[in-house]
Design a protein around this motif. Structure first.
Motif: not given
Length: 130
Positions: A104-124
């Motif tokens: 299982s993953m702590p929610i804070s780590v999941m949310l940090l990855a979510f934030t990065f992937c949102t930014w990455n997807g938008f930029n790409q």
């Protein structure tokens, strides 16, 4: 940039080899999210950002611009966008469905990855489609 580099060397995020044991109920990083759910949530923004930018750009082009240029959407860019989209469909939907076990993953780590992937997807998406 520099703050992130320093933080990565000083702080071990509770993921992978540093993940909390399955018996732990949580820690200072927040409550634990099941691995399939966490993986889907943190990786899916790459998929929907690419689709969202494409749809918005297409609607904007058809409403405002009357030529057929369509911004930066050349065939090579569309092919790269499709490769990106297929990769992240596999990574965010198919891979979690095939996962067996996992920590299982702590929610804070999941949310940090979510934030990065949102930014990455938008930029790409913007760099390939607009």
């Amino acid at each position: 940039g520099l703050c992130t580099i320093i933080a990565v060397y000083l702080i071990n995020a509770p993921y992978g080899r540093y993940a909390p044991s399955p018996s732990s109920k949580g820690n200072e990083w927040g409550f634990l999210v099941p691995p399939k759910v966490a993986w889907f949530i943190m990786e899916s923004p790459n998929v929907w950002m690419m689709i969202l930018v494409f749809v918005v750009a297409t609607v904007f082009d058809s409403c405002v611009i009357n030529d057929s240029k369509m911004g930066n959407r050349s065939l090579p860019n569309i092919m790269l966008a499709l490769c990106f989209l297929l990769h992240y469909i596999n990574r965010s939907i198919l891979y979690p469905l095939q996962m067996h076990g996992g920590n299982s993953m702590p929610i804070s780590v999941m949310l940090l990855a979510f934030t990065f992937c949102t930014w990455n997807g938008f930029n790409q998406a913007v760099s390939l489609l607009i």
